[in-house]
Design a protein around this motif. Structure first.
Motif, mmCIF file in Angstrom:
data_model
loop_
_atom_site.group_PDB
_atom_site.id
_atom_site.type_symbol
_atom_site.label_atom_id
_atom_site.label_comp_id
_atom_site.label_asym_id
_atom_site.label_seq_id
_atom_site.Cartn_x
_atom_site.Cartn_y
_atom_site.Cartn_z
ATOM 1 N N MET A 1 -16.126 15.298 -7.236
ATOM 2 C CA MET A 1 -14.506 14.522 -7.481
ATOM 3 C C MET A 1 -14.676 14.497 -9.563
ATOM 4 S SD MET A 1 -12.712 11.163 -6.443
ATOM 5 C CE MET A 1 -13.509 11.092 -4.666
ATOM 6 N N SER A 2 -13.559 15.337 -9.892
ATOM 7 C CA SER A 2 -13.381 14.850 -11.131
ATOM 8 C C SER A 2 -12.192 13.788 -10.773
ATOM 9 C CB SER A 2 -12.560 16.063 -11.072
ATOM 10 O OG SER A 2 -10.850 15.331 -10.964
ATOM 11 N N ILE A 3 -13.012 13.104 -12.606
ATOM 12 C CA ILE A 3 -12.784 11.637 -12.863
ATOM 13 C C ILE A 3 -11.166 11.793 -12.999
ATOM 14 C CG2 ILE A 3 -15.072 11.178 -13.992
ATOM 15 C CD1 ILE A 3 -13.945 12.253 -16.373
ATOM 16 N N ILE A 4 -10.455 13.079 -13.215
ATOM 17 C CA ILE A 4 -9.506 12.084 -13.293
ATOM 18 C C ILE A 4 -8.559 12.237 -11.559
ATOM 19 C CG2 ILE A 4 -8.519 15.031 -13.110
ATOM 20 C CD1 ILE A 4 -6.833 12.100 -14.600
ATOM 21 N N LEU A 5 -9.220 13.147 -11.300
ATOM 22 C CA LEU A 5 -9.092 12.888 -9.023
ATOM 23 C C LEU A 5 -9.316 11.502 -8.736
ATOM 24 C CD1 LEU A 5 -8.126 13.921 -6.837
ATOM 25 C CD2 LEU A 5 -9.532 14.323 -6.100
ATOM 26 N N LYS A 6 -10.474 11.050 -9.486
ATOM 27 C CA LYS A 6 -11.311 9.559 -8.951
ATOM 28 C C LYS A 6 -10.203 9.092 -9.802
ATOM 29 C CE LYS A 6 -14.772 6.648 -10.551
ATOM 30 N NZ LYS A 6 -15.740 6.159 -11.847
ATOM 31 N N LYS A 7 -9.722 8.801 -11.115
ATOM 32 C CA LYS A 7 -9.233 7.926 -11.740
ATOM 33 C C LYS A 7 -7.138 7.916 -10.719
ATOM 34 C CE LYS A 7 -4.539 7.901 -13.777
ATOM 35 N NZ LYS A 7 -3.848 8.582 -14.386
ATOM 36 N N GLU A 8 -6.695 9.195 -10.334
ATOM 37 C CA GLU A 8 -5.444 9.417 -9.767
ATOM 38 C C GLU A 8 -5.799 8.091 -8.622
ATOM 39 O OE1 GLU A 8 -2.229 9.943 -10.013
ATOM 40 O OE2 GLU A 8 -3.051 11.049 -11.892
ATOM 41 N N MET A 9 -7.086 8.514 -7.562
ATOM 42 C CA MET A 9 -7.042 7.717 -6.307
ATOM 43 C C MET A 9 -7.055 6.406 -6.360
ATOM 44 S SD MET A 9 -9.595 10.742 -4.887
ATOM 45 C CE MET A 9 -9.461 10.200 -3.016
ATOM 46 N N ARG A 10 -8.288 6.155 -7.437
ATOM 47 C CA ARG A 10 -8.308 4.393 -7.659
ATOM 48 C C ARG A 10 -6.768 3.799 -8.589
ATOM 49 N NH1 ARG A 10 -14.511 3.229 -7.232
ATOM 50 N NH2 ARG A 10 -13.309 0.692 -7.800
ATOM 51 N N LEU A 11 -6.289 3.995 -9.246
ATOM 52 C CA LEU A 11 -5.623 4.140 -10.149
ATOM 53 C C LEU A 11 -4.201 4.463 -9.631
ATOM 54 C CD1 LEU A 11 -6.617 3.431 -13.782
ATOM 55 C CD2 LEU A 11 -6.709 1.321 -12.546
ATOM 56 N N SER A 12 -3.599 4.913 -9.209
ATOM 57 C CA SER A 12 -2.343 5.299 -9.570
ATOM 58 C C SER A 12 -1.975 5.503 -7.918
ATOM 59 C CB SER A 12 -2.211 6.909 -9.993
ATOM 60 O OG SER A 12 -2.704 7.274 -11.290
ATOM 61 N N ALA A 13 -2.614 5.416 -6.945
ATOM 62 C CA ALA A 13 -1.596 6.052 -5.432
ATOM 63 C C ALA A 13 -1.948 4.220 -5.121
ATOM 64 C CB ALA A 13 -3.445 6.384 -5.427
ATOM 65 N N LEU A 14 -0.282 4.987 -4.130
ATOM 66 C CA LEU A 14 -0.923 3.021 -3.352
ATOM 67 C C LEU A 14 -1.377 3.457 -1.807
ATOM 68 C CD1 LEU A 14 2.898 2.550 -3.369
ATOM 69 C CD2 LEU A 14 1.224 0.903 -3.751
ATOM 70 N N LEU A 15 -2.046 2.531 -1.512
ATOM 71 C CA LEU A 15 -2.383 2.575 -0.129
ATOM 72 C C LEU A 15 -1.516 2.950 0.901
ATOM 73 C CD1 LEU A 15 -4.618 1.531 1.849
ATOM 74 C CD2 LEU A 15 -3.595 -0.777 1.891
ATOM 75 N N LEU A 16 -0.340 3.163 0.882
ATOM 76 C CA LEU A 16 0.161 3.440 1.615
ATOM 77 C C LEU A 16 0.190 5.031 1.546
ATOM 78 C CD1 LEU A 16 2.980 2.189 3.164
ATOM 79 C CD2 LEU A 16 4.570 3.106 1.164
ATOM 80 N N THR A 17 0.139 5.362 1.000
ATOM 81 C CA THR A 17 -0.285 6.611 0.247
ATOM 82 C C THR A 17 -0.830 7.640 1.736
ATOM 83 O OG1 THR A 17 1.154 7.234 -1.879
ATOM 84 C CG2 THR A 17 -0.604 9.356 -1.007
ATOM 85 N N TYR A 18 -2.242 7.026 2.095
ATOM 86 C CA TYR A 18 -3.132 7.017 2.592
ATOM 87 C C TYR A 18 -2.570 6.782 4.361
ATOM 88 C CZ TYR A 18 -5.657 6.755 -1.989
ATOM 89 O OH TYR A 18 -6.413 7.365 -3.202
ATOM 90 N N LEU A 19 -2.148 6.087 3.663
ATOM 91 C CA LEU A 19 -1.684 5.118 6.196
ATOM 92 C C LEU A 19 -0.333 6.256 6.295
ATOM 93 C CD1 LEU A 19 -1.065 1.450 5.368
ATOM 94 C CD2 LEU A 19 -3.356 2.137 6.357
ATOM 95 N N PHE A 20 0.363 7.059 5.050
ATOM 96 C CA PHE A 20 1.144 7.526 5.390
ATOM 97 C C PHE A 20 0.060 9.127 6.070
ATOM 98 C CE2 PHE A 20 5.839 6.340 4.501
ATOM 99 C CZ PHE A 20 5.564 5.231 4.656
ATOM 100 N N ILE A 21 -0.942 9.852 5.283
ATOM 101 C CA ILE A 21 -1.087 10.479 6.273
ATOM 102 C C ILE A 21 -1.337 10.251 7.888
ATOM 103 C CG2 ILE A 21 -3.900 11.475 6.109
ATOM 104 C CD1 ILE A 21 -4.394 11.038 4.360
ATOM 105 N N GLY A 22 -0.971 9.281 8.082
ATOM 106 C CA GLY A 22 -0.958 8.627 10.027
ATOM 107 C C GLY A 22 0.449 9.796 10.484
ATOM 108 N N PHE A 23 1.110 10.242 9.534
ATOM 109 C CA PHE A 23 2.009 10.800 10.287
ATOM 110 C C PHE A 23 2.114 12.008 10.864
ATOM 111 C CE2 PHE A 23 4.628 7.182 8.078
ATOM 112 C CZ PHE A 23 5.760 7.087 9.183
ATOM 113 N N ALA A 24 0.621 12.700 10.715
ATOM 114 C CA ALA A 24 0.220 13.901 10.349
ATOM 115 C C ALA A 24 -0.400 13.395 12.653
ATOM 116 C CB ALA A 24 -0.455 14.174 10.720
ATOM 117 N N VAL A 25 -0.156 12.575 12.887
ATOM 118 C CA VAL A 25 -0.214 12.814 14.456
ATOM 119 C C VAL A 25 1.254 12.992 15.300
ATOM 120 C CG1 VAL A 25 -0.642 10.502 15.956
ATOM 121 C CG2 VAL A 25 -2.112 10.523 14.405
#
Lengths: 217, 239
Positions: A1-25
């Motif tokens: 994983m690139s460090i800039i993606l790691k930064k996005e996932m760890r610092l920039s992203a909200l937990l909500l974004t990951y939870l909203f993946i659930g709308f795929a259901v």
């Protein structure tokens, strides 16, 4: 994983974004315009952009020892990761609807769009347009998110409306195929969706890099 | 030896112009960058970090042009501001964990040392920190990757006198270790204590860039403090 993606996932992203993946259901919801699931996933991504803006994320990233285009790359990688995760769930659930649930009455008596490869192609079209309209639109200023998101809402619901309406026109019933009916056509439509996604995302990324390079932070 | 050179940078906004700004920073010295609010300090600093695109001019660090060596230069510099906090709801530990992966020169031992020296707790979030602690947190990040140059935009704004004094003492300690500091402020009394050199900007133009002693001698009248000189110069410029 690139460090800039790691930064996005760890610092920039909200937990909500990951939870909203659930709308795929929502792919499984009968009697509902299932393409709205794709919209809700983009809504989750929007929340992360909003939160990142309040956290001065763009300036922080631009101060890191990376090129400015890497800041853009990080955002696109993150957006694509969320879209890909959602899409994989949608593919699995579409396959379930095409096989195990093929003859289920709730889906057979459904006036709305069926889950099939055409549906998946339309999901990718919505994601591709989101990458152009919202993500690309954001990088024109690196802080304005309202106008690009409202434009995205209008474009997406227009696409959903058209996609939902198409199979009601005479001769276009094949778009709403069940199981593996009209499989070649269905797969072709999915491939067109993949191509649209790839081309739209690539062009949007290139334009976002050029726009971001020009703006003052 | 000059470690940073800013040559003839211009930037035009609809209501403001940075006009042929030129100065240099001496290695291992503290340079105070003074000017009233809106004089062009932050625009100059942002230009030095490539956050603002200049219309013309050139900025070099360690003899390397910023336009061609941005990544390499940013590995060796640190930036801190007293007015912005990053990721206010993430813990210091989370921010540091991600940030350090961008710096091959990151020194964990130095990080632990400064963490303890600044009295920062890794489990706290920037939103829970006082203004002074936020500046210290930014400095912690810069010092842990062994920044040779610190660019500080109004780091003492909003600090109480004791915290300001503590910070100025820290700058002096860093100078002794060879760190070059550019320190913008409109609180000139801060510079009385620690600055070696002064850059004075007014209405987007550099009016002076010299040693503090030379500045006092050139612009000062008998027994005037730096603040009194600054106030008089600004009043004269307005009249």
């Amino acid at each position: 994983m690139s460090i800039i993606l790691k930064k996005e996932m760890r610092l920039s992203a909200l937990l909500l974004t990951y939870l909203f993946i659930g709308f795929a259901v929502m792919t499984l919801v009968p009697g509902y315009p299932i393409l709205c699931g794709a919209f809700f996933i983009t809504l989750g991504i929007f929340q992360s952009f909003q939160s990142a803006r309040e956290a001065n994320d763009i300036i922080y990233s631009a101060l890191l020892p990376i090129a400015k285009k890497d800041v853009v790359k990080g955002k696109y990688q993150f957006v694509m990761l969320i879209e890909l995760c959602s899409f994989i769930i949608m593919v699995v659930l579409t396959f379930v609807r095409m096989t195990v649930l093929k003859d289920s009455a709730v889906y057979r008596q459904n006036a709305l769009m069926n889950a099939n490869p055409f549906y998946l192609g339309m999901v990718l079209l919505i994601f591709g347009l989101f990458n152009v309209v919202f993500v690309g639109g954001f990088f024109r200023t690196a802080y304005k998110i309202g106008k690009p998101f409202i434009t995205h809402i209008i474009v997406t619901f227009l696409v959903i409306f058209i996609a939902e309406a198409l199979h009601h026109f005479p001769g276009l019933e094949v778009l709403n195929a069940f199981g593996f009916d009209h499989f070649v056509l269905q797969i072709s439509l999915l491939i067109i969706g993949v191509l649209f996604y790839g081309v739209l995302t690539f062009l949007s990324y290139k334009k976002a890099c050029a726009d971001f390079e020009k703006i003052d932070l | 030896m000059d470690i940073v050179e800013v040559k003839d940078i211009c930037k035009t906004y609809p209501v403001f112009r940075l006009n042929d700004v030129s100065f240099s920073l001496e290695e291992g010295k503290i340079t105070g960058f003074i000017g009233r609010n809106g004089a062009g300090k932050t625009t100059t600093i942002k230009s030095m970090l490539n956050l603002v695109h200049t219309d013309s001019g050139e900025i070099t660090y360690f003899g390397l042009p910023l336009s061609e060596h941005e990544k390499e230069i940013k590995q060796r510099i640190g930036y801190s501001t007293g007015t912005v906090s990053w990721y206010p709801r993430k813990t210091i530990r989370e921010i540091v964990h991600v940030t350090k992966s961008f710096y091959p020169t990151w020194n964990e031992e130095a990080y632990r040392k400064y963490l303890s020296m600044f009295g920062l707790d890794e489990t706290r979030k920037p939103i829970e920190l006082s203004e002074g602690m936020k500046v210290k947190f930014n400095l912690l990040l810069a010092l842990s990757h062994r920044a040779e140059i610190l660019i500080l935009d109004e780091p003492t704004s909003g600090l109480d006198p004791f915290s300001r004094d503590e910070l100025l003492e820290l700058f002096e300690t860093l100078r002794e270790r060879g760190v070059t500091i550019l320190f913008s402020t409109h609180i000139t009394s801060d510079l009385e204590k620690c600055a070696d050199n002064i850059i004075y900007i007014s209405s987007g133009e550099i009016k002076a860039a010299c040693t503090k002693a030379a500045f006092m001698q050139t612009f000062g009248r008998a027994d005037e403090t730096l603040e009194e000189i600054f106030l008089r110069l600004e009043r004269e410029a307005r009249s």
